[in-house]
Design a protein around this motif. Sequence first.
Motif, PDB file in Angstrom:
ATOM      1  N   ASP A 143       0.715  -1.246  -0.099  1.00 54.11           N
ATOM      2  CA  ASP A 143       0.027   0.135   0.164  1.00 54.11           C
ATOM      3  C   ASP A 143       0.774   1.361  -0.200  1.00 54.11           C
ATOM      4  O   ASP A 143       0.413   2.266  -0.313  1.00 54.11           O
ATOM      5  N   HIS A 197       9.075  -1.512   4.941  1.00 48.86           N
ATOM      6  CA  HIS A 197       9.009  -2.882   4.221  1.00 48.86           C
ATOM      7  C   HIS A 197      10.462  -2.731   3.403  1.00 48.86           C
ATOM      8  O   HIS A 197      10.495  -3.217   2.299  1.00 48.86           O
ATOM      9  N   GLU A 257       4.399 -10.439   4.846  1.00 52.20           N
ATOM     10  CA  GLU A 257       3.186 -10.731   4.481  1.00 52.20           C
ATOM     11  C   GLU A 257       3.042 -11.477   3.268  1.00 52.20           C
ATOM     12  O   GLU A 257       2.196 -11.331   2.243  1.00 52.20           O
ATOM     13  N   TYR A 290      -9.638  -4.846   9.647  1.00 50.69           N
ATOM     14  CA  TYR A 290     -10.251  -5.334   8.325  1.00 50.69           C
ATOM     15  C   TYR A 290     -11.077  -6.627   8.434  1.00 50.69           C
ATOM     16  O   TYR A 290     -11.843  -7.122   7.511  1.00 50.69           O
ATOM     17  N   GLU A 309       2.344  -5.737  13.678  1.00 51.08           N
ATOM     18  CA  GLU A 309       1.551  -4.761  13.269  1.00 51.08           C
ATOM     19  C   GLU A 309       0.184  -5.123  13.656  1.00 51.08           C
ATOM     20  O   GLU A 309      -0.249  -6.047  13.821  1.00 51.08           O
ATOM     21  N   ASN A 340      -2.382   6.222   4.406  1.00 44.77           N
ATOM     22  CA  ASN A 340      -2.513   5.230   5.376  1.00 44.77           C
ATOM     23  C   ASN A 340      -2.595   6.253   6.777  1.00 44.77           C
ATOM     24  O   ASN A 340      -1.535   6.764   6.891  1.00 44.77           O
ATOM     25  N   LYS A 361      -2.797   4.786   9.980  1.00 44.39           N
ATOM     26  CA  LYS A 361      -2.890   3.999  11.089  1.00 44.39           C
ATOM     27  C   LYS A 361      -1.710   4.737  12.024  1.00 44.39           C
ATOM     28  O   LYS A 361      -1.267   4.017  12.940  1.00 44.39           O
TER      29      LYS A 361
HETATM   30  C1  GCB Z   1      -0.357  -4.528   6.373  1.00 47.13           C
HETATM   31  C2  GCB Z   1       0.825  -4.528   5.635  1.00 47.13           C
HETATM   32  C3  GCB Z   1       1.298  -2.794   5.714  1.00 47.13           C
HETATM   33  C4  GCB Z   1      -0.006  -2.020   5.409  1.00 47.13           C
HETATM   34  C5  GCB Z   1      -1.039  -2.182   6.411  1.00 47.13           C
HETATM   35  C6  GCB Z   1      -2.315  -1.704   6.203  1.00 47.13           C
HETATM   36  O1  GCB Z   1      -0.675  -5.835   6.820  1.00 47.13           O
HETATM   37  O2  GCB Z   1       1.916  -4.976   6.203  1.00 47.13           O
HETATM   38  O3  GCB Z   1       2.091  -2.735   4.639  1.00 47.13           O
HETATM   39  O4  GCB Z   1       0.007  -0.752   5.375  1.00 47.13           O
HETATM   40  O5  GCB Z   1      -1.477  -3.719   6.520  1.00 47.13           O
HETATM   41  O6  GCB Z   1      -2.609  -0.634   6.900  1.00 47.13           O
HETATM   42  O7  GCB Z   1      -3.129  -2.018   5.711  1.00 47.13           O
END
Ligand code: GCB
Length: 599
Positions: free
Chosen positions: A162, A337, A418, A477, A508, A570, A572
Amino acid sequence: MLRPQDSATRERRSLAGLWRFRADADGVGRQERWFARPLADAIDMPVPSSYNDIVPGRELHDHVGDVWYQTTTRVPRGWAGQRVVLRFDAATHAATVFVGETEVVSHQGGYTPFEADVTELVTPGEEIRVTAVVDNRLTWETIPPGIIEQTPHGPRQKYMHDFFNYAGLHRTVWLYSTPVVHVEDVTVVPGVQGDPTAEHLTGTVGYAVAVAGGSTSVVVRLLDADGGEVTRADGADGTLEVPDVHLWQPGEGYQYDLVVEVHHGETVADVYVQKVGVRTVEVRGTEFLINGRPFYFRGFGMHEDHLTRGKGHDDAEMVHDFALLEWIGANSLRTSHYPYAEEVMDYADAHGIVVIDETPAVGMNAAVAAVLGTKIDNVFSEEAVGSKAQAAHAQAIRELYERDKNRPGVVLWSIANEPESHTPESEEYFKPLFALARELDEHRPVGFVNVMYSKADVDRLAQYSDVIMINRYYGWYSDSGDLEAAEAALEAELHQWDAHGKPILMTEYGADTVAGLHDLTGAMWSEEYQAELLDMYHRVFDRFDSFQGEHVWNFADFQTSRGIVRVDGNKKGAFTRDRRPKAAAHLLRRRWTGRDWLG
Ligand code: GCB
């Protein structure tokens, strides 16, 4: 590959600054030999930086293919009679470099250094023109993989991770000198005699020096942090004893200097100084031991990602990010990564930050690709991630090891993030890569990061890993918005991993969160939800003795490719992209330090 340094016999010149730059939208530059003359129609481009966000508009942001960088520099007069080397700390993802009209080196892989001996092409005191053509394309032959779709509107780059495909010269470029007879490589392996938890320990430093350019003898001296000589030895390899050793510890990055001298006849031909941190790493049962003591990882999966410069390295941003890690009470990070800038690794070593060092192998997963909008039938097959990708992956592992092998902060290699790991094809693909990582380094544990689509009951790769690293998004998710269901599912899954009898790390976990969005019903995307979700995970982690670490996803918000699951990237992060704390940052600081923000 040794880092360039200034020593009694070596000098280096950074070529950071504004370079001439031109995107090669039609892909004609190589054929038209753009390197053979001053780059026409060029704009100024800072190095180091990603080029994507420097000017407004989509053209450069979404460029696919070659871009050209060019600069001139004067080779210092004093380098006459020396060997002259041109080194790129990284070029993302592939580059070919020219000095004047001569091609000097090509490199594939966006996050590890490469260099060329250019002595024959330069005259000390005179100017040289350096041109680099940098290609950002990701294909089934690269790590990470990607797909280029040819459309009526031009090529489109797709990839299965992503984070945004930032590209360019992300790190410094050096011109440096060494004597002709020179230290080519140094390997150090630290250890201790007896129980590492005892007081007044004797440390050991195994070392091996490779010399090029002539017959020589090698003398090494180990200096403590105050410059006092601890011990010395003759010979290109051996083991030094360090009485009453001062260990490198998490939180205290004590390092010695190994001064390597190459003697040529009566003279000291070359001097190279290698930092050495003496510490041990061991996985014993479900414990992860550093210096014989259980270590619990607290911290983040990170990204090299900042406004404007993208993945370009910057010391101010780096020191600020490390200050935030200290504020929040983190003791470790994962270079998710891809390998991070060597400056970042140096800083971690010097400050006792523990690092999980990851290759750029991310996005080898059909299920993740589908979420991101790319359909792949068989990910580990000759049509997708096949033997060519595997060769590139092996090379990425070798280059990461060569670059970071001497670093005390690196305690664990992560060879992929992953990947699909439940199919026979994935096992076949990975088995030799685990073997390679172990052959390269007998002294550090190896693992990979497991995805939620390949849980313990079906996974086939955990058997090759020393630790279990998993990324989980219960409550985001899956079981979206339902933290009670998420808690039960998380706990049930950890019980399954527990049966492996290995240390478990959550590499994570997290929730996308819009800074400033508050909601007293605890709605998803709010700061309340992120804090509540992290708190729930922590409650579950604390129920497992085999649980040895928590890395929140992510340290900060970061840029992604366009898509319907991301709004401006993103979200998070515990911090926003411009490093302001969300409520989660305060929660983490309380958990990890016991203190509030003013405390
Ligand atoms: C994951 C990935 C990471 C993504 C994350 C997400 O599992 O390892 O690279 O950014 O999820 O936030 O979707």
